[in-house]
Design a protein around this motif. Structure first.
Motif, PDB file in Angstrom:
ATOM      1  N   MET A   1      62.219 -32.956  -6.361  1.00 13.24           N
ATOM      2  CA  MET A   1      61.413 -33.975  -5.979  1.00 13.24           C
ATOM      3  C   MET A   1      60.748 -34.547  -7.352  1.00 13.24           C
ATOM      4  O   MET A   1      59.965 -33.665  -7.868  1.00 13.24           O
ATOM      5  N   THR A   2      61.213 -35.826  -7.521  1.00 20.61           N
ATOM      6  CA  THR A   2      61.005 -36.375  -8.786  1.00 20.61           C
ATOM      7  C   THR A   2      59.501 -37.099  -8.791  1.00 20.61           C
ATOM      8  O   THR A   2      59.599 -38.088  -7.730  1.00 20.61           O
ATOM      9  N   THR A   3      58.402 -36.991  -9.402  1.00 18.71           N
ATOM     10  CA  THR A   3      57.409 -37.611  -9.104  1.00 18.71           C
ATOM     11  C   THR A   3      57.268 -38.419 -10.372  1.00 18.71           C
ATOM     12  O   THR A   3      57.171 -37.973 -11.598  1.00 18.71           O
ATOM     13  N   THR A   4      56.947 -39.987 -10.431  1.00 16.35           N
ATOM     14  CA  THR A   4      56.940 -40.981 -11.414  1.00 16.35           C
ATOM     15  C   THR A   4      55.562 -41.176 -11.694  1.00 16.35           C
ATOM     16  O   THR A   4      54.571 -41.397 -10.797  1.00 16.35           O
ATOM     17  N   VAL A   5      55.020 -41.002 -12.899  1.00 20.15           N
ATOM     18  CA  VAL A   5      53.689 -41.034 -13.573  1.00 20.15           C
ATOM     19  C   VAL A   5      53.546 -42.354 -14.085  1.00 20.15           C
ATOM     20  O   VAL A   5      54.160 -42.762 -15.174  1.00 20.15           O
ATOM     21  N   HIS A   6      52.890 -43.280 -13.324  1.00 18.65           N
ATOM     22  CA  HIS A   6      52.729 -44.768 -13.777  1.00 18.65           C
ATOM     23  C   HIS A   6      51.516 -44.806 -14.808  1.00 18.65           C
ATOM     24  O   HIS A   6      50.208 -44.688 -14.301  1.00 18.65           O
ATOM     25  N   ILE A   7      51.578 -45.125 -16.053  1.00 20.29           N
ATOM     26  CA  ILE A   7      50.663 -45.333 -16.797  1.00 20.29           C
ATOM     27  C   ILE A   7      50.152 -46.812 -16.990  1.00 20.29           C
ATOM     28  O   ILE A   7      50.925 -47.476 -17.480  1.00 20.29           O
ATOM     29  N   ILE A   8      48.998 -47.179 -16.624  1.00 24.32           N
ATOM     30  CA  ILE A   8      48.561 -48.659 -16.566  1.00 24.32           C
ATOM     31  C   ILE A   8      47.327 -48.763 -17.521  1.00 24.32           C
ATOM     32  O   ILE A   8      46.293 -48.176 -17.402  1.00 24.32           O
ATOM     33  N   ASP A   9      47.754 -49.356 -18.672  1.00 15.97           N
ATOM     34  CA  ASP A   9      46.765 -49.331 -19.823  1.00 15.97           C
ATOM     35  C   ASP A   9      47.014 -50.673 -20.710  1.00 15.97           C
ATOM     36  O   ASP A   9      48.284 -51.078 -20.858  1.00 15.97           O
ATOM     37  N   ASP A  23      56.300 -37.376 -21.322  1.00 12.84           N
ATOM     38  CA  ASP A  23      57.841 -37.081 -21.524  1.00 12.84           C
ATOM     39  C   ASP A  23      58.135 -35.726 -22.002  1.00 12.84           C
ATOM     40  O   ASP A  23      58.822 -35.176 -21.878  1.00 12.84           O
ATOM     41  N   SER A  24      56.892 -35.642 -23.462  1.00 16.57           N
ATOM     42  CA  SER A  24      57.252 -34.214 -24.067  1.00 16.57           C
ATOM     43  C   SER A  24      57.239 -33.025 -23.199  1.00 16.57           C
ATOM     44  O   SER A  24      57.585 -31.812 -23.377  1.00 16.57           O
ATOM     45  N   ARG A  25      56.496 -33.077 -21.803  1.00 15.00           N
ATOM     46  CA  ARG A  25      55.978 -32.211 -21.077  1.00 15.00           C
ATOM     47  C   ARG A  25      56.901 -31.929 -20.045  1.00 15.00           C
ATOM     48  O   ARG A  25      56.431 -31.406 -19.018  1.00 15.00           O
ATOM     49  N   GLY A  26      57.936 -32.938 -19.779  1.00 14.26           N
ATOM     50  CA  GLY A  26      58.748 -32.838 -19.064  1.00 14.26           C
ATOM     51  C   GLY A  26      58.493 -33.544 -17.800  1.00 14.26           C
ATOM     52  O   GLY A  26      59.040 -33.504 -16.752  1.00 14.26           O
ATOM     53  N   LEU A  27      57.270 -34.815 -17.956  1.00 13.43           N
ATOM     54  CA  LEU A  27      57.110 -35.474 -16.635  1.00 13.43           C
ATOM     55  C   LEU A  27      57.623 -36.860 -16.944  1.00 13.43           C
ATOM     56  O   LEU A  27      58.043 -37.298 -17.876  1.00 13.43           O
ATOM     57  N   VAL A  28      58.117 -37.545 -15.868  1.00  9.12           N
ATOM     58  CA  VAL A  28      58.736 -38.699 -15.650  1.00  9.12           C
ATOM     59  C   VAL A  28      57.596 -39.967 -15.811  1.00  9.12           C
ATOM     60  O   VAL A  28      56.894 -39.906 -14.962  1.00  9.12           O
ATOM     61  N   ALA A  29      57.473 -40.701 -16.922  1.00 11.50           N
ATOM     62  CA  ALA A  29      56.551 -41.567 -16.996  1.00 11.50           C
ATOM     63  C   ALA A  29      57.102 -43.067 -17.291  1.00 11.50           C
ATOM     64  O   ALA A  29      58.115 -43.208 -17.767  1.00 11.50           O
ATOM     65  N   ARG A  30      56.208 -43.862 -16.655  1.00 15.72           N
ATOM     66  CA  ARG A  30      56.604 -45.435 -16.836  1.00 15.72           C
ATOM     67  C   ARG A  30      55.186 -46.093 -17.129  1.00 15.72           C
ATOM     68  O   ARG A  30      54.322 -45.831 -16.685  1.00 15.72           O
ATOM     69  N   THR A  31      55.283 -47.051 -18.027  1.00  9.89           N
ATOM     70  CA  THR A  31      54.431 -47.690 -18.726  1.00  9.89           C
ATOM     71  C   THR A  31      54.072 -49.130 -18.126  1.00  9.89           C
ATOM     72  O   THR A  31      55.230 -49.795 -17.841  1.00  9.89           O
ATOM     73  N   TRP A  32      52.704 -49.704 -17.864  1.00 14.44           N
ATOM     74  CA  TRP A  32      52.578 -50.944 -17.380  1.00 14.44           C
ATOM     75  C   TRP A  32      51.582 -51.632 -18.353  1.00 14.44           C
ATOM     76  O   TRP A  32      50.645 -50.927 -18.491  1.00 14.44           O
ATOM     77  N   THR A  33      51.480 -53.045 -18.620  1.00 12.79           N
ATOM     78  CA  THR A  33      50.659 -53.464 -19.573  1.00 12.79           C
ATOM     79  C   THR A  33      49.222 -53.765 -18.775  1.00 12.79           C
ATOM     80  O   THR A  33      48.425 -54.216 -19.519  1.00 12.79           O
ATOM     81  N   GLY A  34      49.310 -53.687 -17.569  1.00 15.16           N
ATOM     82  CA  GLY A  34      47.896 -53.983 -16.848  1.00 15.16           C
ATOM     83  C   GLY A  34      48.257 -54.113 -15.392  1.00 15.16           C
ATOM     84  O   GLY A  34      49.178 -53.988 -14.870  1.00 15.16           O
ATOM     85  N   GLY A  35      47.106 -53.803 -14.668  1.00 13.51           N
ATOM     86  CA  GLY A  35      47.009 -54.012 -13.229  1.00 13.51           C
ATOM     87  C   GLY A  35      47.571 -55.034 -12.393  1.00 13.51           C
ATOM     88  O   GLY A  35      48.487 -54.506 -11.313  1.00 13.51           O
ATOM     89  N   ASP A  36      47.963 -56.189 -12.991  1.00 14.27           N
ATOM     90  CA  ASP A  36      48.327 -57.086 -12.422  1.00 14.27           C
ATOM     91  C   ASP A  36      49.990 -57.113 -12.369  1.00 14.27           C
ATOM     92  O   ASP A  36      50.672 -57.126 -11.381  1.00 14.27           O
ATOM     93  N   ALA A  37      50.371 -56.586 -13.464  1.00 11.66           N
ATOM     94  CA  ALA A  37      51.989 -56.308 -13.812  1.00 11.66           C
ATOM     95  C   ALA A  37      52.324 -55.165 -12.616  1.00 11.66           C
ATOM     96  O   ALA A  37      53.359 -55.360 -11.751  1.00 11.66           O
ATOM     97  N   PHE A  38      51.304 -54.296 -12.499  1.00 14.41           N
ATOM     98  CA  PHE A  38      51.854 -53.126 -11.417  1.00 14.41           C
ATOM     99  C   PHE A  38      51.643 -53.664 -10.013  1.00 14.41           C
ATOM    100  O   PHE A  38      52.722 -53.300  -9.298  1.00 14.41           O
ATOM    101  N   LEU A  39      50.821 -54.397  -9.746  1.00 15.71           N
ATOM    102  CA  LEU A  39      50.505 -54.762  -8.271  1.00 15.71           C
ATOM    103  C   LEU A  39      51.707 -55.612  -8.090  1.00 15.71           C
ATOM    104  O   LEU A  39      52.184 -55.778  -6.725  1.00 15.71           O
TER     105      LEU A  39
END
Length: 218
Positions: A1-9, A23-39
């Motif tokens: 089961m893959t868990t995506t880590v969403h980084i909002i900053d 990513d270097s620790r084997g975790l799946v990461a996705r980035t967001w420029t701010g809370g509005d974009a993620f929402l």
């Protein structure tokens, strides 16, 4: 089961550096420029809510981390949220944890410390995902019971014996035993006690409990 880590900053360098670390620790990461974009991405009908962890900076512009958190709560967001905070904002982060956030980490932090917290949050999210799937399966099975089976189940959960149930429903004890066996098989229980525990665990209220529960899938 893959868990995506969403980084909002809203700090691009920090955001990208954190994504590289995960990513270097084997975790799946996705980035967001701010809370509005993620929402916008998790509004109803826009995407599904796959197993996730959110890393949320507490101070962002134009929408703060706390405001983003409140809107996610209003949407029913089920997954762990980990706040990143400066020294002066620790009290706000503590308040967010009391309001339902998973944890917080103060900047500057050690890489290993952050990764450990994120991995723990991922395990928690995976446990929630498994529990949500089991809950949906249980409540689907509950909804599929016949009208007579629901009557027997209600009386069974009230602690009545087969003979009492038979008398109340005007059927034979053998018929009650037949329905009881079918109920246990369909709901995956070996005893009335286990069945009562499963009903409590999955938020079912009586045999007519809501069968539409579980984690949101927008």
């Amino acid at each position: 089961m893959t868990t995506t880590v969403h980084i909002i900053d809203d700090d691009a360098d920090f955001r990208d550096g954190l994504a590289w670390l995960l990513d270097s620790r084997g975790l799946v990461a996705r980035t967001w420029t701010g809370g509005d974009a993620f929402l916008q991405a998790v509004r109803p009908g826009s995407t599904d809510w796959a197993c996730s962890v959110v890393i949320l900076d507490i101070r962002m512009e134009p929408l703060s981390g706390l405001a983003t958190f409140e809107q996610l709560k209003a949407l029913g967001w089920p997954w762990p949220i980990l706040f990143l905070t400066g020294h002066g904002d620790v009290s706000m982060a503590v308040g967010a944890v009391k309001a339902g956030a998973w944890d917080f980490l103060e900047k500057p932090f050690q890489n290993n410390q952050l990764v450990d917290k994120v991995e723990a949050a991922c395990l928690a999210a995976q446990a929630m995902q498994a529990d949500g799937q089991e809950r949906r399966q249980f409540q689907q099975a509950l909804a599929a019971l016949s009208a007579r089976e629901r009557e027997v189940l209600d009386l069974l959960l009230q602690g009545h014996y087969n003979k009492n149930i038979a008398d109340q429903l005007g059927i034979t004890s053998r018929t009650v035993e037949f329905h009881r066996a079918n109920i246990f098989q369909k709901l995956g229980a070996q005893s009335a006690v286990e069945l009562a525990h499963r009903m409590g665990r999955f938020g079912a209220s009586g045999a007519m409990g809501d069968a539409s529960g579980g984690l949101p899938t927008l």
